[in-house]
Scaffold this motif. Structure first.
Motif, PDB file in Angstrom:
ATOM      1  N   PHE B 226       0.813  -1.219   0.000  1.00  0.00           N
ATOM      2  CA  PHE B 226       0.000   0.000   0.000  1.00  0.00           C
ATOM      3  C   PHE B 226       0.850   1.275   0.000  1.00  0.00           C
ATOM      4  CE2 PHE B 226      -2.880  -3.235   1.885  1.00  0.00           C
ATOM      5  CZ  PHE B 226      -3.810  -3.245   0.855  1.00  0.00           C
ATOM      6  N   ALA B 227       2.179   1.117  -0.152  1.00  0.00           N
ATOM      7  CA  ALA B 227       3.053   2.290  -0.238  1.00  0.00           C
ATOM      8  C   ALA B 227       2.775   3.023  -1.547  1.00  0.00           C
ATOM      9  CB  ALA B 227       4.511   1.847  -0.188  1.00  0.00           C
ATOM     10  N   ALA B 244      -6.248   5.095   5.220  1.00  0.00           N
ATOM     11  CA  ALA B 244      -5.126   5.462   6.101  1.00  0.00           C
ATOM     12  C   ALA B 244      -3.845   5.653   5.280  1.00  0.00           C
ATOM     13  CB  ALA B 244      -4.927   4.370   7.145  1.00  0.00           C
ATOM     14  N   ALA B 245      -3.647   4.794   4.276  1.00  0.00           N
ATOM     15  CA  ALA B 245      -2.441   4.911   3.434  1.00  0.00           C
ATOM     16  C   ALA B 245      -2.469   6.212   2.655  1.00  0.00           C
ATOM     17  CB  ALA B 245      -2.361   3.713   2.485  1.00  0.00           C
ATOM     18  N   ARG B 246      -3.664   6.580   2.164  1.00  0.00           N
ATOM     19  CA  ARG B 246      -3.764   7.811   1.369  1.00  0.00           C
ATOM     20  C   ARG B 246      -3.554   9.054   2.240  1.00  0.00           C
ATOM     21  NH1 ARG B 246      -9.207   7.253  -1.481  1.00  0.00           N
ATOM     22  NH2 ARG B 246      -9.514   5.473  -0.125  1.00  0.00           N
ATOM     23  N   GLY B 252       2.663  13.140   4.266  1.00  0.00           N
ATOM     24  CA  GLY B 252       4.107  12.866   4.212  1.00  0.00           C
ATOM     25  C   GLY B 252       4.594  12.005   5.359  1.00  0.00           C
ATOM     26  N   LEU B 253       3.738  11.061   5.790  1.00  0.00           N
ATOM     27  CA  LEU B 253       4.105  10.230   6.945  1.00  0.00           C
ATOM     28  C   LEU B 253       4.726   8.889   6.539  1.00  0.00           C
ATOM     29  CD1 LEU B 253       0.851  10.789   9.057  1.00  0.00           C
ATOM     30  CD2 LEU B 253       3.088  11.771   9.498  1.00  0.00           C
ATOM     31  N   ALA B 265       2.046   7.116  13.472  1.00  0.00           N
ATOM     32  CA  ALA B 265       2.903   8.041  12.716  1.00  0.00           C
ATOM     33  C   ALA B 265       2.582   9.491  13.085  1.00  0.00           C
ATOM     34  CB  ALA B 265       2.717   7.810  11.215  1.00  0.00           C
ATOM     35  N   LEU B 266       1.291   9.765  13.271  1.00  0.00           N
ATOM     36  CA  LEU B 266       0.891  11.131  13.661  1.00  0.00           C
ATOM     37  C   LEU B 266       1.411  11.460  15.060  1.00  0.00           C
ATOM     38  CD1 LEU B 266      -2.787  11.240  12.361  1.00  0.00           C
ATOM     39  CD2 LEU B 266      -0.946  12.750  11.642  1.00  0.00           C
TER      40      LEU B 266
END
Lengths: 273, 274
Positions: B226-227, B244-246, B252-253, B265-266
């Motif tokens: 999903f990268a 979530a991936a989008r 930019g995470l 990540a947030l």
């Protein structure tokens, strides 16, 4: 010509591609009701005619020659034999060996005797069975059920009757496909369908149950889906396309039916062989 | 526990002539959790049906624990590879939930206490422990689907294959399926699932195989699958990365295929900013 124009219009009017698609041969392109009449007349005439020559001529003239013209002879032979063989074989053997009043002995196997009279009658029965199964198969191989339904609706038959006829024909391949999927699902749970006849017999219930229940549920859902789209609305439908038909075919249909009527009346009156 | 391997697998459907598999190589180690994704008609179901012999390869071979599957019947393979079909109504036939779940293990020859124990475990795992006496047709669609899962779980196979296990499931049902997948792999057994539910795939599986036109076009972890670099491949087979991936990409995470990954990540970014 009128029919051809209608077909051409259908294929350019944004309607589904299968609507108005002409058949691959002249026999395929006959009106569905003409083909249905031919099949019915052949089947009933084979029974009414009696003897060996009449039904045999019907097999040749009304089944085999049209099948060659339609290019379906191979499939017709395979399918109609598959359909008729179990009945044909048993009827042939029963009449060959157990024909009442048979006197001319041909073969004796223990207490069972095959007689010449039995053989003659068995061949007559065989010819009739082949004529009936051949006529039905020829119709099935050269006519789309939807075409027949559309044609019947055009002639004023209730859409409900047409739908029942069409759905019944279409249900067969759908049930076969369902049975294939269900068999696969049960085999995946270890059901042995490759073993002895006893094991195979034990596997029938897990397959037949879901096939029947699934089919019933599907019919119920399909009925509701149809009603939701106003299928039960009274009154005539506007047909987007009607199968090809000509005045000549209409005459042929009436002639065939009249001929059949004469034959049946004659046979009832004791005229003929 | 056996290793599964498909080598050079080609399958051409005899009736239609469709080449559904076009040289698939896939190796799945014992205890792996693998999701197979791809558009309809990409060959996913055809591939998994080779694993228990329902379909036989036109070319190539399938081995289970090093043994060639071509020498085994479906009934023999069913003791090693359990396959749960997408539509539960294509298999349910018994008049009680317990009888339905017993069908598979009985076919494998289990009787007595062992049978009862397998059935009880499967019913508990699928959340149907209180429905043993119920008629399967009285259950709702979501629970019938769990019943189909339980009926294969009870066979206690080394490999469990699920075809679209979350289709038609409510949130509780999806959670239940996720728990089953985790439980089964914790025991060292293998789970392979076909799914169009990208969130379920990202959150439940450790390996994602993407198929297109009968071939494997991507094989990696959910982070890799999903990268952003994989989005074009996903798009070519009519798939979308998870939300979530989008969001993670937009912010930019880096790769954040799961909700938890995105939150982590947030939080990490927040800590760095402080």
């Amino acid at each position: 010509m009128a029919g051809r124009e209608r077909l051409t219009r259908a294929s350019h009017s944004g309607l589904p591609e299968w609507l108005g698609r002409p058949g691959p041969s002249a026999y395929h392109r006959l009106n569905p009701l003409t083909k249905a009449t031919l099949a019915t007349v052949t089947a009933v005439a084979a029974v009414a005619l009696g003897g060996l020559v009449g039904p045999a001529l019907l097999v040749i003239g009304a089944v085999l020659i049209p099948a060659v013209a339609a290019g379906v002879l191979g499939r017709l032979l395979r399918l109609s034999l598959l359909l008729a063989l179990p009945i044909a074989i048993s009827a042939f053997l029963v009449n060959l060996f157990f024909f009442p009043g048979g006197r001319t002995e041909l073969l004796r196997i223990g207490p069972i005797v095959a007689t010449a009279e039995g053989l003659g009658f068995a061949l007559e029965i065989l010819a009739r069975i082949l004529a009936i199964s051949g006529a039905v198969t020829l119709f099935y191989l050269t006519t789309r059920p939807s075409d027949l339904v559309l044609d019947l609706e055009r002639r004023g038959v209730s859409p409900r009757i047409g739908f029942v006829a069409n759905a019944s024909v279409q249900a067969v391949p759908a049930m076969v496909e369902r049975a294939v999927q269900i068999t696969a699902a049960q085999r995946a749970r270890g059901l042995d369908t490759e073993g002895s006849p006893l094991r195979r017999a034990r596997g029938i219930l897990p397959i037949v149950g879901p096939v029947i229940l699934g089919s019933i549920a599907e019919v119920e859902e399909r009925t509701m889906a149809l009603e939701a789209r106003a299928f039960g609305r009274p009154g005539r439908r506007t047909l987007l396309w009607a199968p090809h038909d000509t005045a000549a075919e209409g005459v042929v249909r009436w002639l065939l039916l009249a001929g059949l009527l004469v034959l049946v009346v004659a046979r009832l009156a004791g005229v003929g062989p | 526990m056996p290793e599964l391997e498909a080598r050079g697998l080609v399958h051409v459907y005899r009736d239609s002539g469709v080449r559904a598999l076009d040289g698939v190589d896939l190796r799945v180690a014992p205890g792996e959790r693998v999701a197979i994704i791809g558009q309809n008609g990409s060959g996913k179901t055809t591939l998994v049906r080779h694993l228990n012999g329902l379909l036989r390869p036109t070319e190539g071979r399938v081995t289970i624990g090093g043994e060639d599957a071509s020498g085994m019947t479906v009934a023999q393979l069913a003791s090693r590879v359990g396959l749960v079909f997408q539509d539960p109504d294509r298999q349910i036939f018994s008049s009680s939930v317990t009888a339905e779940v017993e069908f598979g293990p009985r076919n494998l020859g289990r009787r007595g206490e062992r049978l009862r124990a397998s059935v009880a475990r499967a019913l508990v795992a699928a959340g149907l422990a209180d429905d043993g006496e119920a008629n399967p047709y009285d259950l709702g669609g979501s629970r019938r689907k769990l019943l189909a899962l339980a009926s294969v779980l009870a066979m206690e196979t080394d490999v469990l294959v699920l075809d679209e296990p979350t289709t038609g499931q409510d949130a509780r049902g999806v959670e239940r399926v996720r728990e089953v997948v985790e439980e089964v792999t914790t025991e060292g057994r293998t789970v392979i699932a076909i799914s169009h539910d990208m969130r379920f795939v990202a959150e439940t599986f450790r390996r994602v195989v993407v198929m297109r036109e009968g071939r494997i076009v991507l094989d990696g972890t959910p982070d890799e699958a999903f990268a952003h670099e994989s989005w074009e491949t996903l798009s070519s087979t009519y798939l979308e990365p998870t939300l979530a991936a989008r969001i993670g990409h937009r912010l930019g995470l880096g790769p954040t295929p799961t909700d938890e990954g995105l939150i982590a990540a947030l939080a990490a970014r927040g800590r760095t900013a402080q």
